[in-house]
Design a protein around this motif. Structure first.
Motif: not given
Length: 305
Positions: A27-35, A199-207
């Protein structure tokens, strides 16, 4: 207070899990995460920083506020010194992450409810005051950790940072006593309020890419010790040494220094292409451990001051 901290941890972990599941399921792609990372740094975070300057400080709190600002400045100079001493020989990808994690506690997400639960409305006002100089340090010295030495134009890159200019504009608003139109102020505050969940969602993407063995890294546990116990104990000793006995001022200063590494550690690490996995592990580990260490630090502060 322990129940309050536990509730905060659970809320945080649910938001992180949403980010992890979103990344794992596509659902969250690498492009979405970077954006998302760029949007956080260039839009959401500046709004959060700027909206903090909308707070109005009552006159009866003003005397303690001046003392709070001086203490916060001294504490952040201490953070910088400790970061230099501990991490000056670390690899280029890790050094700014670890130094930023020491400099940046989770003042907004955990600080407000925890300190408010202990010291009430006065504590929240004092914390709001303390976060003003704290943000100046984090968004100037902290960003400099990531960009210094990266190229000959690192200072120019630092001056292009939107969060840094949010601090400058906020100071001008306070100094010139400018009152923004209510719709504009509400819009900026609403965007700023998105900082924690995004920011928490972003951390989730990283981990989502984090391996279990990453938590065996001794640097993570060393960071947790200094962030959660070492720094607050030093701050407590400093306050006792100089004779600062105001319970609320001293307590807010010590508890603020005992908070886990802030989510901005991951945001800036991802933005400036440093060790994102290390940043995520530091934030998560220190956040989970803080449920044990914050009550301990508070009890020590209560007994000593």
């Amino acid at each position: 207070m322990t129940i309050t901290i536990l509730q905060l941890q659970c809320s945080l972990l649910v938001m992180i899990l949403i980010g992890t599941l979103g990344k794992k399921t596509g659902i969250i792609t690498e492009g979405v995460s970077a954006g998302l990372s760029k949007m956080m740094i260039n839009l959401i975070l500046p709004c959060s920083v700027f909206s903090a300057f909308f707070e109005r400080i009552p006159d009866d709190i003003l005397k303690n506020s001046v003392l709070m600002i001086l203490i916060t400045i001294a504490v952040h100079l201490l953070y910088i010194l400790v970061g230099v001493l501990l991490y000056r020989k670390k690899p280029t990808l890790q050094q700014p992450v670890l130094r930023f994690a020491i400099l940046c506690p989770s003042g907004n997400f955990m600080g407000m409810p925890v300190i408010g639960g202990i010291y009430g409305a006065e504590g929240i006002l004092l914390l709001s005051v303390a976060l003003l100089p704290a943000r100046i340090f984090i968004l100037s010295i902290g960003i400099a950790y990531f960009v210094a030495g990266k190229s000959s134009g690192w200072m120019k890159r630092l001056l292009k940072s939107p969060p840094l200019w949010a601090v400058v504009l906020g100071l001008l608003v306070v100094w010139l006593k400018i009152t923004l139109p209510v719709p504009l102020e509400n819009a900026i505050s609403s965007l700023g309020n998105c900082t924690t969940p995004l920011s928490m969602i972003l951390i989730g993407c990283v981990i989502s890419d984090l391996k279990l063995e990453m938590f065996l890294n001794k640097e993570i546990w060393k960071l947790c010790f200094w962030r959660l116990l070492g720094m607050p104990l030093i701050v407590l000793a400093m306050l006792k040494l100089v004779g600062i006995t105001q319970a609320a001022v001293a307590g807010v200063s010590v508890v603020l220094s005992a908070l886990p590494a802030g989510a901005m550690t991951v945001m800036f690490t991802k933005e400036y292409e440093k060790d994102g996995l290390l940043a995520a592990a530091c934030v998560i580990s220190s956040t989970l451990l803080s449920i044990l260490t914050i009550p301990l630090v508070y009890l020590l502060c209560f007994r000593i001051i």
